[in-house]
Design a protein around this motif. Sequence first.
Motif, mmCIF file in Angstrom:
data_model
loop_
_atom_site.group_PDB
_atom_site.id
_atom_site.type_symbol
_atom_site.label_atom_id
_atom_site.label_comp_id
_atom_site.label_asym_id
_atom_site.label_seq_id
_atom_site.Cartn_x
_atom_site.Cartn_y
_atom_site.Cartn_z
ATOM 1 N N PRO A 36 -4.370 6.397 -4.696
ATOM 2 C CA PRO A 36 -4.726 6.398 -3.263
ATOM 3 C C PRO A 36 -4.871 4.942 -2.807
ATOM 4 O O PRO A 36 -5.659 4.356 -3.468
ATOM 5 C CB PRO A 36 -5.843 7.208 -3.083
ATOM 6 N N LYS A 68 1.006 -1.190 0.003
ATOM 7 C CA LYS A 68 -0.001 -0.023 -0.038
ATOM 8 C C LYS A 68 0.870 1.182 -0.068
ATOM 9 O O LYS A 68 0.522 2.239 -0.483
ATOM 10 C CB LYS A 68 -1.038 0.184 1.142
ATOM 11 N N HIS A 90 0.542 4.577 -2.823
ATOM 12 C CA HIS A 90 0.485 5.558 -2.359
ATOM 13 C C HIS A 90 1.243 6.603 -2.712
ATOM 14 O O HIS A 90 1.116 7.753 -3.097
ATOM 15 C CB HIS A 90 -0.075 5.573 -0.792
#
Length: 529
Positions: free
Chosen positions: A198, A72, A76
Amino acid sequence: MNESSSSARPHLPLARAAAGVLLGLTQGFGLYLVSNNLSGIQGSLGATAAEASWLSTAYFASALWATLLVTKVRLHFGLRVFAMASLWLFLVVCALHLAADSLGSALAVRAALGLAAAPLSTLAIYYLMEALPQRLAPVALLLGFACLQVPGPLSRVISPELLELGRWHGLFVLDVALALLSLAAIHAVPLTPQPRQPAFNRGDLLAFPLYAVGLGLLCVVISQGRLAWWTDAPWLGQCLAASIVFMSLYALVDLNRVNPLVDLRWLASPYMVRFIIAVLLFRVVLSEQTVGVVGLMTVLGQSNEQMRGLFGFVSVGLLAGFLLAIVIAAKRGASPLAVLAGLMVLAAALMDSDATAVSRPEQFYASQTLLAVGLGLFFSASLLMGFGPVLQEGSRHLVTFLAAFSGAQVLGSLLGSAWVATAVAERQTWHYAALAQHLPIGDPQVALRIAQLGGSVARVVGDPAARALQGLSLLQQQVTRESFVLAYNDVFLSTAVLAAAMALWLAVLAWRGRRAAAPAAVAPAAASS
Protein backbone atom coordinates in the motif's frame (compact mmCIF):
# COMPACT_ATOMS: atom_id res chain seq x y z
CA MET A 1 17.05 -12.23 -11.13
CA ASN A 2 15.76 -15.82 -11.02
CA GLU A 3 18.70 -18.22 -11.66
CA SER A 4 16.60 -21.06 -13.14
CA SER A 5 14.82 -18.80 -15.59
CA SER A 6 18.18 -17.37 -16.68
CA SER A 7 19.63 -20.77 -17.37
CA ALA A 8 16.52 -21.82 -19.27
CA ARG A 9 16.61 -18.67 -21.37
CA PRO A 10 20.27 -17.64 -21.73
CA HIS A 11 19.33 -14.77 -24.03
CA LEU A 12 17.04 -13.17 -21.44
CA PRO A 13 19.65 -10.89 -19.74
CA LEU A 14 20.69 -9.48 -23.10
CA ALA A 15 17.07 -8.94 -24.11
CA ARG A 16 16.33 -7.16 -20.84
CA ALA A 17 19.38 -4.95 -21.26
CA ALA A 18 18.27 -4.02 -24.78
CA ALA A 19 14.75 -3.26 -23.51
CA GLY A 20 16.17 -1.05 -20.75
CA VAL A 21 18.32 0.92 -23.18
CA LEU A 22 15.34 1.34 -25.52
CA LEU A 23 13.07 2.60 -22.73
CA GLY A 24 15.71 5.07 -21.54
CA LEU A 25 16.23 6.48 -25.02
CA THR A 26 12.47 6.73 -25.54
CA GLN A 27 12.04 8.83 -22.41
CA GLY A 28 15.07 11.01 -23.15
CA PHE A 29 14.17 11.81 -26.74
CA GLY A 30 10.60 12.61 -25.67
CA LEU A 31 12.02 15.46 -23.60
CA TYR A 32 15.02 16.75 -25.50
CA LEU A 33 13.81 16.67 -29.11
CA VAL A 34 11.48 19.58 -28.34
CA SER A 35 13.42 21.49 -25.67
CA ASN A 36 16.54 21.56 -27.89
CA ASN A 37 14.66 22.65 -31.02
CA LEU A 38 12.30 25.40 -29.86
CA SER A 39 13.62 27.85 -32.44
CA GLY A 40 13.04 25.31 -35.19
CA ILE A 41 9.43 24.52 -34.32
CA GLN A 42 8.01 27.87 -33.26
CA GLY A 43 7.31 28.77 -36.88
CA SER A 44 5.30 25.56 -37.32
CA LEU A 45 3.08 26.62 -34.42
CA GLY A 46 2.89 30.29 -35.38
CA ALA A 47 4.43 31.24 -32.03
CA THR A 48 7.06 33.71 -30.87
CA ALA A 49 10.21 32.54 -29.08
CA ALA A 50 8.72 33.52 -25.70
CA GLU A 51 5.51 31.62 -26.44
CA ALA A 52 7.36 28.54 -27.64
CA SER A 53 9.35 28.46 -24.40
CA TRP A 54 6.14 27.49 -22.62
CA LEU A 55 6.43 24.06 -24.28
CA SER A 56 9.42 23.27 -22.06
CA THR A 57 7.78 24.91 -19.06
CA ALA A 58 4.65 22.78 -19.47
CA TYR A 59 6.72 19.59 -19.64
CA PHE A 60 8.87 20.35 -16.59
CA ALA A 61 5.97 21.69 -14.52
CA SER A 62 4.31 18.25 -14.70
CA ALA A 63 7.50 16.13 -14.74
CA LEU A 64 8.69 17.81 -11.54
CA TRP A 65 6.09 16.05 -9.40
CA ALA A 66 5.36 13.07 -11.66
CA THR A 67 8.25 10.95 -10.32
CA LEU A 68 6.70 10.91 -6.86
CA LEU A 69 3.30 9.92 -8.23
CA VAL A 70 4.51 7.14 -10.52
CA THR A 71 6.76 5.65 -7.82
CA LYS A 72 3.76 5.31 -5.55
CA VAL A 73 1.63 3.93 -8.39
CA ARG A 74 4.26 1.25 -9.08
CA LEU A 75 4.42 0.19 -5.42
CA HIS A 76 0.63 0.13 -5.04
CA PHE A 77 -0.51 -1.56 -8.27
CA GLY A 78 2.48 -3.72 -9.16
CA LEU A 79 5.20 -3.59 -11.76
CA ARG A 80 3.50 -5.24 -14.74
CA VAL A 81 0.33 -3.13 -14.57
CA PHE A 82 2.52 -0.08 -14.08
CA ALA A 83 4.67 -0.97 -17.12
CA MET A 84 1.79 -1.60 -19.49
CA ALA A 85 -0.24 1.42 -18.43
CA SER A 86 2.71 3.81 -18.61
CA LEU A 87 3.77 2.66 -22.10
CA TRP A 88 0.26 2.93 -23.50
CA LEU A 89 -0.14 6.38 -21.96
CA PHE A 90 3.19 7.50 -23.41
CA LEU A 91 2.28 6.14 -26.84
CA VAL A 92 -1.11 7.87 -26.86
CA VAL A 93 0.40 11.21 -25.83
CA CYS A 94 3.14 10.94 -28.46
CA ALA A 95 0.51 10.20 -31.09
CA LEU A 96 -1.45 13.27 -29.97
CA HIS A 97 1.62 15.36 -30.76
CA LEU A 98 1.12 14.46 -34.41
CA ALA A 99 -2.35 16.02 -34.28
CA ALA A 100 -1.30 19.17 -32.39
CA ASP A 101 -1.12 22.11 -34.80
CA SER A 102 -1.59 25.09 -32.48
CA LEU A 103 0.30 26.39 -29.48
CA GLY A 104 -2.58 25.73 -27.09
CA SER A 105 -2.98 22.08 -28.06
CA ALA A 106 0.79 21.58 -28.10
CA LEU A 107 1.07 22.96 -24.54
CA ALA A 108 -1.61 20.58 -23.29
CA VAL A 109 0.09 17.61 -24.93
CA ARG A 110 3.53 18.57 -23.60
CA ALA A 111 2.17 18.81 -20.05
CA ALA A 112 0.60 15.36 -20.46
CA LEU A 113 3.89 13.98 -21.80
CA GLY A 114 5.73 15.22 -18.70
CA LEU A 115 3.52 12.87 -16.68
CA ALA A 116 3.49 10.03 -19.21
CA ALA A 117 7.28 9.96 -19.68
CA ALA A 118 8.17 9.80 -15.99
CA PRO A 119 7.50 6.04 -15.60
CA LEU A 120 9.84 5.15 -18.46
CA SER A 121 12.94 6.11 -16.48
CA THR A 122 11.89 3.72 -13.68
CA LEU A 123 11.23 0.93 -16.17
CA ALA A 124 14.56 1.45 -17.92
CA ILE A 125 16.46 1.09 -14.64
CA TYR A 126 14.46 -1.99 -13.59
CA TYR A 127 15.18 -3.75 -16.87
CA LEU A 128 18.91 -3.03 -16.66
CA MET A 129 19.07 -4.10 -13.01
CA GLU A 130 17.43 -7.42 -13.89
CA ALA A 131 19.77 -7.87 -16.86
CA LEU A 132 22.84 -7.90 -14.59
CA PRO A 133 23.68 -9.98 -11.50
CA GLN A 134 22.72 -8.55 -8.13
CA ARG A 135 26.33 -7.68 -7.27
CA LEU A 136 26.41 -5.36 -10.33
CA ALA A 137 23.27 -3.43 -9.33
CA PRO A 138 25.20 -0.10 -9.08
CA VAL A 139 26.52 -0.63 -12.62
CA ALA A 140 22.98 -1.25 -13.88
CA LEU A 141 21.79 1.88 -12.09
CA LEU A 142 24.45 4.03 -13.74
CA LEU A 143 23.84 2.53 -17.19
CA GLY A 144 20.13 3.18 -16.83
CA PHE A 145 20.63 6.84 -16.04
CA ALA A 146 23.24 7.10 -18.81
CA CYS A 147 20.56 6.02 -21.31
CA LEU A 148 18.31 8.77 -19.97
CA GLN A 149 20.99 11.47 -20.31
CA VAL A 150 22.57 10.66 -23.68
CA PRO A 151 19.50 11.75 -25.73
CA GLY A 152 20.22 15.32 -24.56
CA PRO A 153 23.21 15.96 -26.83
CA LEU A 154 22.25 13.21 -29.30
CA SER A 155 18.93 14.91 -30.07
CA ARG A 156 20.83 17.89 -31.52
CA VAL A 157 22.69 15.52 -33.84
CA ILE A 158 19.62 13.86 -35.35
CA SER A 159 17.04 16.66 -35.17
CA PRO A 160 17.91 18.52 -38.42
CA GLU A 161 16.72 15.58 -40.55
CA LEU A 162 13.59 15.16 -38.43
CA LEU A 163 12.70 18.85 -38.80
CA GLU A 164 13.19 18.59 -42.55
CA LEU A 165 10.94 15.54 -42.58
CA GLY A 166 7.96 17.27 -41.03
CA ARG A 167 8.97 20.27 -38.88
CA TRP A 168 7.12 20.06 -35.52
CA HIS A 169 5.50 16.73 -36.35
CA GLY A 170 8.71 15.27 -37.71
CA LEU A 171 10.20 15.23 -34.22
CA PHE A 172 7.40 13.03 -32.96
CA VAL A 173 7.58 10.47 -35.71
CA LEU A 174 10.68 9.19 -33.90
CA ASP A 175 8.91 9.37 -30.51
CA VAL A 176 5.98 7.30 -31.77
CA ALA A 177 8.32 4.78 -33.38
CA LEU A 178 10.33 4.39 -30.17
CA ALA A 179 7.14 4.11 -28.10
CA LEU A 180 5.86 1.30 -30.34
CA LEU A 181 9.17 -0.53 -30.09
CA SER A 182 9.16 -0.10 -26.30
CA LEU A 183 5.63 -1.47 -26.06
CA ALA A 184 6.65 -4.50 -28.10
CA ALA A 185 9.75 -4.93 -25.91
CA ILE A 186 7.89 -5.09 -22.59
CA HIS A 187 5.42 -7.58 -24.11
CA ALA A 188 8.25 -9.79 -25.38
CA VAL A 189 10.53 -9.44 -22.35
CA PRO A 190 8.51 -9.31 -19.11
CA LEU A 191 10.03 -8.23 -15.82
CA THR A 192 10.10 -10.42 -12.74
CA PRO A 193 6.94 -9.67 -10.68
CA GLN A 194 7.58 -7.48 -7.64
CA PRO A 195 5.65 -7.54 -4.37
CA ARG A 196 3.03 -4.84 -4.00
CA GLN A 197 2.51 -2.69 -0.96
CA PRO A 198 0.00 0.00 0.00
CA ALA A 199 1.39 3.37 -1.03
CA PHE A 200 -1.62 5.67 -0.91
CA ASN A 201 -3.86 6.88 1.89
CA ARG A 202 -6.66 9.40 2.16
CA GLY A 203 -4.35 12.15 3.38
CA ASP A 204 -2.63 12.11 -0.03
CA LEU A 205 -5.80 13.56 -1.58
CA LEU A 206 -4.99 16.83 0.18
CA ALA A 207 -1.19 16.70 0.34
CA PHE A 208 -0.47 15.75 -3.26
CA PRO A 209 -2.39 18.60 -4.99
CA LEU A 210 -0.66 21.12 -2.71
CA TYR A 211 2.72 19.55 -3.52
CA ALA A 212 2.11 19.39 -7.29
CA VAL A 213 0.69 22.91 -7.65
CA GLY A 214 3.42 24.45 -5.49
CA LEU A 215 6.23 22.84 -7.50
CA GLY A 216 4.50 23.57 -10.80
CA LEU A 217 4.19 27.29 -10.02
CA LEU A 218 7.83 27.41 -8.91
CA CYS A 219 8.84 25.83 -12.21
CA VAL A 220 6.86 28.49 -14.11
CA VAL A 221 8.58 31.31 -12.22
CA ILE A 222 12.10 29.98 -12.76
CA SER A 223 11.66 29.09 -16.43
CA GLN A 224 9.73 32.21 -17.48
CA GLY A 225 11.42 34.81 -15.28
CA ARG A 226 14.35 35.34 -17.64
CA LEU A 227 11.98 35.89 -20.59
CA ALA A 228 9.28 38.05 -19.01
CA TRP A 229 12.09 39.55 -16.85
CA TRP A 230 12.04 39.13 -13.13
CA THR A 231 11.00 42.64 -12.06
CA ASP A 232 8.86 43.60 -15.05
CA ALA A 233 6.04 41.05 -14.82
CA PRO A 234 3.79 41.26 -11.73
CA TRP A 235 2.31 37.84 -12.45
CA LEU A 236 5.73 36.26 -11.75
CA GLY A 237 5.63 37.60 -8.21
CA GLN A 238 2.07 36.37 -7.80
CA CYS A 239 3.04 32.88 -8.98
CA LEU A 240 6.02 32.84 -6.61
CA ALA A 241 3.87 33.94 -3.67
CA ALA A 242 1.27 31.30 -4.51
CA SER A 243 4.01 28.65 -4.78
CA ILE A 244 5.30 29.54 -1.31
CA VAL A 245 1.77 29.36 0.11
CA PHE A 246 1.03 25.97 -1.48
CA MET A 247 4.36 24.46 -0.42
CA SER A 248 3.95 25.81 3.12
CA LEU A 249 0.47 24.31 3.37
CA TYR A 250 1.81 21.03 2.01
CA ALA A 251 4.60 20.98 4.62
CA LEU A 252 2.08 21.78 7.36
CA VAL A 253 -0.10 18.86 6.28
CA ASP A 254 2.68 16.30 5.73
CA LEU A 255 4.62 17.04 8.90
CA ASN A 256 1.56 16.09 10.93
CA ARG A 257 0.91 12.75 9.19
CA VAL A 258 2.10 9.30 10.21
CA ASN A 259 2.68 8.30 6.58
CA PRO A 260 3.69 11.50 4.78
CA LEU A 261 3.90 11.90 1.05
CA VAL A 262 7.58 12.88 1.38
CA ASP A 263 9.60 12.42 4.58
CA LEU A 264 10.53 16.07 5.10
CA ARG A 265 12.32 15.37 8.38
CA TRP A 266 14.66 12.91 6.66
CA LEU A 267 15.27 15.40 3.85
CA ALA A 268 16.25 17.99 6.49
CA SER A 269 19.06 15.76 7.80
CA PRO A 270 22.54 17.27 7.28
CA TYR A 271 23.61 14.60 4.78
CA MET A 272 20.56 15.03 2.54
CA VAL A 273 20.73 18.83 2.72
CA ARG A 274 24.35 18.72 1.54
CA PHE A 275 23.43 16.19 -1.14
CA ILE A 276 20.56 18.28 -2.54
CA ILE A 277 22.65 21.49 -2.50
CA ALA A 278 25.46 19.72 -4.36
CA VAL A 279 23.09 18.41 -7.04
CA LEU A 280 21.46 21.82 -7.48
CA LEU A 281 24.76 23.69 -7.75
CA PHE A 282 26.33 21.19 -10.11
CA ARG A 283 23.33 21.32 -12.40
CA VAL A 284 23.71 25.10 -12.41
CA VAL A 285 27.35 25.00 -13.50
CA LEU A 286 26.59 22.37 -16.15
CA SER A 287 24.26 24.87 -17.81
CA GLU A 288 27.45 26.29 -19.30
CA GLN A 289 27.05 23.58 -21.94
CA THR A 290 23.30 23.34 -22.47
CA VAL A 291 22.67 27.10 -22.36
CA GLY A 292 26.01 28.91 -22.40
CA VAL A 293 27.88 27.43 -25.36
CA VAL A 294 24.67 26.81 -27.32
CA GLY A 295 23.59 30.41 -26.72
CA LEU A 296 26.98 31.75 -27.82
CA MET A 297 26.94 29.66 -30.99
CA THR A 298 23.39 30.83 -31.74
CA VAL A 299 24.46 34.48 -31.39
CA LEU A 300 27.31 33.74 -33.82
CA GLY A 301 24.87 32.33 -36.37
CA GLN A 302 25.41 28.61 -35.77
CA SER A 303 22.43 26.24 -35.81
CA ASN A 304 22.04 22.60 -34.77
CA GLU A 305 23.19 21.66 -38.26
CA GLN A 306 26.57 23.34 -37.66
CA MET A 307 26.79 22.01 -34.08
CA ARG A 308 26.22 18.36 -34.93
CA GLY A 309 29.91 17.48 -34.69
CA LEU A 310 30.20 19.25 -31.34
CA PHE A 311 27.31 17.35 -29.79
CA GLY A 312 28.50 14.11 -31.33
CA PHE A 313 31.66 14.53 -29.24
CA VAL A 314 29.55 15.53 -26.23
CA SER A 315 27.49 12.33 -26.54
CA VAL A 316 30.66 10.23 -26.60
CA GLY A 317 32.08 12.18 -23.65
CA LEU A 318 28.92 11.65 -21.60
CA LEU A 319 29.03 7.89 -22.14
CA ALA A 320 32.74 7.88 -21.36
CA GLY A 321 32.01 9.72 -18.10
CA PHE A 322 29.59 7.04 -16.93
CA LEU A 323 31.98 4.22 -17.90
CA LEU A 324 34.92 5.98 -16.23
CA ALA A 325 32.79 6.43 -13.10
CA ILE A 326 32.18 2.67 -12.92
CA VAL A 327 35.94 1.99 -13.08
CA ILE A 328 36.90 4.66 -10.52
CA ALA A 329 34.06 3.82 -8.10
CA ALA A 330 35.04 0.13 -8.15
CA LYS A 331 38.59 0.99 -7.04
CA ARG A 332 38.30 4.22 -5.04
CA GLY A 333 34.65 4.59 -4.10
CA ALA A 334 32.19 7.26 -5.18
CA SER A 335 33.54 10.28 -3.28
CA PRO A 336 36.46 11.09 -5.66
CA LEU A 337 34.05 11.20 -8.62
CA ALA A 338 32.38 14.45 -7.58
CA VAL A 339 35.70 16.20 -6.93
CA LEU A 340 37.12 15.07 -10.28
CA ALA A 341 33.92 16.21 -12.01
CA GLY A 342 34.23 19.67 -10.46
CA LEU A 343 37.83 19.97 -11.65
CA MET A 344 36.79 18.97 -15.17
CA VAL A 345 34.07 21.62 -15.27
CA LEU A 346 36.58 24.17 -13.96
CA ALA A 347 39.04 23.32 -16.75
CA ALA A 348 36.34 23.34 -19.44
CA ALA A 349 34.93 26.70 -18.34
CA LEU A 350 38.39 28.27 -18.35
CA MET A 351 39.04 26.91 -21.84
CA ASP A 352 35.79 28.45 -23.10
CA SER A 353 36.27 31.86 -21.48
CA ASP A 354 38.48 33.22 -24.28
CA ALA A 355 35.90 32.87 -27.07
CA THR A 356 35.84 35.44 -29.86
CA ALA A 357 33.40 36.51 -32.55
CA VAL A 358 35.07 34.12 -35.01
CA SER A 359 34.83 31.09 -32.69
CA ARG A 360 33.02 28.12 -34.17
CA PRO A 361 31.86 24.77 -32.76
CA GLU A 362 35.20 23.18 -33.64
CA GLN A 363 36.93 25.36 -31.04
CA PHE A 364 34.73 23.84 -28.31
CA TYR A 365 35.20 20.16 -29.11
CA ALA A 366 37.81 19.52 -26.40
CA SER A 367 36.26 21.65 -23.65
CA GLN A 368 32.71 20.44 -24.11
CA THR A 369 33.76 16.79 -24.34
CA LEU A 370 35.63 17.30 -21.06
CA LEU A 371 32.54 18.93 -19.56
CA ALA A 372 30.38 16.00 -20.70
CA VAL A 373 32.75 13.55 -19.02
CA GLY A 374 32.40 15.65 -15.86
CA LEU A 375 28.61 15.43 -16.11
CA GLY A 376 28.79 11.65 -16.33
CA LEU A 377 31.11 11.48 -13.33
CA PHE A 378 29.03 13.76 -11.13
CA PHE A 379 25.74 12.15 -12.07
CA SER A 380 27.25 8.78 -11.16
CA ALA A 381 28.63 10.12 -7.88
CA SER A 382 25.29 11.63 -6.87
CA LEU A 383 23.46 8.38 -7.62
CA LEU A 384 25.91 6.13 -5.78
CA MET A 385 26.28 8.42 -2.77
CA GLY A 386 22.56 9.12 -2.61
CA PHE A 387 21.28 5.57 -3.00
CA GLY A 388 23.77 4.23 -0.45
CA PRO A 389 22.04 5.57 2.68
CA VAL A 390 18.63 4.72 1.18
CA LEU A 391 19.51 1.06 0.65
CA GLN A 392 21.20 0.80 4.06
CA GLU A 393 17.95 1.85 5.73
CA GLY A 394 15.90 -0.81 3.95
CA SER A 395 14.59 1.41 1.14
CA ARG A 396 11.94 2.96 3.39
CA HIS A 397 13.03 6.39 2.14
CA LEU A 398 13.15 5.34 -1.53
CA VAL A 399 10.08 7.36 -2.58
CA THR A 400 11.38 10.46 -0.79
CA PHE A 401 14.86 10.11 -2.28
CA LEU A 402 13.62 9.67 -5.85
CA ALA A 403 11.34 12.69 -5.50
CA ALA A 404 14.17 14.80 -4.06
CA PHE A 405 16.77 13.62 -6.58
CA SER A 406 14.60 14.13 -9.66
CA GLY A 407 13.32 17.46 -8.30
CA ALA A 408 16.86 18.70 -7.64
CA GLN A 409 17.90 17.68 -11.17
CA VAL A 410 15.00 19.52 -12.82
CA LEU A 411 15.16 22.61 -10.61
CA GLY A 412 18.94 22.76 -10.95
CA SER A 413 18.66 22.69 -14.74
CA LEU A 414 16.01 25.41 -14.71
CA LEU A 415 17.98 27.55 -12.25
CA GLY A 416 21.10 27.14 -14.36
CA SER A 417 19.30 28.22 -17.52
CA ALA A 418 17.78 31.18 -15.72
CA TRP A 419 21.12 32.22 -14.22
CA VAL A 420 23.02 32.01 -17.51
CA ALA A 421 20.34 33.90 -19.47
CA THR A 422 20.01 36.60 -16.79
CA ALA A 423 23.75 37.05 -16.39
CA VAL A 424 24.29 37.25 -20.16
CA ALA A 425 21.54 39.86 -20.53
CA GLU A 426 22.98 42.05 -17.79
CA ARG A 427 26.62 41.71 -18.87
CA GLN A 428 25.75 42.26 -22.54
CA THR A 429 24.06 45.56 -21.68
CA TRP A 430 27.12 46.65 -19.70
CA HIS A 431 29.61 45.64 -22.40
CA TYR A 432 27.55 47.26 -25.15
CA ALA A 433 27.53 50.56 -23.29
CA ALA A 434 31.28 50.28 -22.62
CA LEU A 435 32.07 49.56 -26.28
CA ALA A 436 29.70 52.19 -27.65
CA GLN A 437 31.19 55.01 -25.61
CA HIS A 438 34.56 54.37 -27.29
CA LEU A 439 33.07 54.67 -30.78
CA PRO A 440 32.07 58.34 -31.23
CA ILE A 441 30.76 59.12 -34.70
CA GLY A 442 33.17 62.07 -35.01
CA ASP A 443 36.22 59.84 -34.63
CA PRO A 444 38.00 59.57 -38.02
CA GLN A 445 38.62 55.85 -37.56
CA VAL A 446 34.97 55.21 -36.71
CA ALA A 447 33.87 57.27 -39.72
CA LEU A 448 36.25 55.27 -41.93
CA ARG A 449 34.87 51.98 -40.59
CA ILE A 450 31.28 53.12 -41.25
CA ALA A 451 32.28 54.08 -44.80
CA GLN A 452 33.90 50.66 -45.33
CA LEU A 453 30.84 48.83 -44.06
CA GLY A 454 28.59 51.05 -46.18
CA GLY A 455 30.76 50.26 -49.19
CA SER A 456 29.96 46.57 -48.76
CA VAL A 457 26.36 47.29 -49.84
CA ALA A 458 27.25 49.75 -52.62
CA ARG A 459 26.10 47.34 -55.32
CA VAL A 460 22.54 47.33 -54.01
CA VAL A 461 22.31 50.77 -52.34
CA GLY A 462 23.11 53.69 -54.63
CA ASP A 463 22.26 56.61 -52.34
CA PRO A 464 25.36 57.73 -50.30
CA ALA A 465 23.22 58.77 -47.32
CA ALA A 466 21.46 55.39 -47.30
CA ARG A 467 24.81 53.63 -47.54
CA ALA A 468 26.04 55.60 -44.53
CA LEU A 469 22.98 54.51 -42.54
CA GLN A 470 23.56 50.91 -43.60
CA GLY A 471 27.19 51.20 -42.53
CA LEU A 472 26.17 52.56 -39.12
CA SER A 473 23.63 49.73 -38.72
CA LEU A 474 26.26 47.12 -39.57
CA LEU A 475 28.68 48.67 -37.07
CA GLN A 476 26.01 48.51 -34.38
CA GLN A 477 25.44 44.84 -35.21
CA GLN A 478 29.15 44.15 -34.81
CA VAL A 479 29.22 45.95 -31.47
CA THR A 480 26.18 43.97 -30.30
CA ARG A 481 27.81 40.70 -31.34
CA GLU A 482 31.06 41.57 -29.58
CA SER A 483 29.17 42.56 -26.43
CA PHE A 484 27.40 39.18 -26.40
CA VAL A 485 30.70 37.33 -26.81
CA LEU A 486 32.21 39.26 -23.90
CA ALA A 487 29.11 38.60 -21.80
CA TYR A 488 29.31 34.85 -22.43
CA ASN A 489 33.02 34.91 -21.56
CA ASP A 490 32.12 36.56 -18.24
CA VAL A 491 29.58 33.81 -17.57
CA PHE A 492 32.14 31.11 -18.40
CA LEU A 493 34.58 32.70 -15.94
CA SER A 494 31.85 32.84 -13.29
CA THR A 495 31.14 29.18 -13.94
CA ALA A 496 34.84 28.40 -13.45
CA VAL A 497 34.85 30.21 -10.09
CA LEU A 498 31.72 28.38 -8.94
CA ALA A 499 33.13 25.04 -10.11
CA ALA A 500 36.39 25.70 -8.23
CA ALA A 501 34.46 26.50 -5.05
CA MET A 502 32.37 23.36 -5.45
CA ALA A 503 35.42 21.15 -6.08
CA LEU A 504 37.05 22.52 -2.91
CA TRP A 505 33.87 22.01 -0.86
CA LEU A 506 33.39 18.46 -2.16
CA ALA A 507 37.05 17.66 -1.50
CA VAL A 508 36.67 18.81 2.12
CA LEU A 509 33.52 16.70 2.52
CA ALA A 510 35.27 13.66 1.02
CA TRP A 511 38.26 14.15 3.36
CA ARG A 512 35.98 14.47 6.40
CA GLY A 513 34.08 11.38 5.32
CA ARG A 514 37.28 9.33 5.07
CA ARG A 515 38.44 10.55 8.48
CA ALA A 516 35.10 9.60 10.02
CA ALA A 517 35.17 6.18 8.34
CA ALA A 518 38.73 5.35 9.45
CA PRO A 519 37.94 4.64 13.18
CA ALA A 520 34.93 2.56 12.17
CA ALA A 521 37.17 0.42 9.95
CA VAL A 522 39.84 0.06 12.65
CA ALA A 523 37.40 -0.99 15.40
CA PRO A 524 36.35 -4.37 13.87
CA ALA A 525 39.99 -5.20 13.12
CA ALA A 526 41.02 -4.45 16.72
CA ALA A 527 38.12 -6.50 18.08
CA SER A 528 39.04 -9.52 15.95
CA SER A 529 42.67 -9.37 17.06
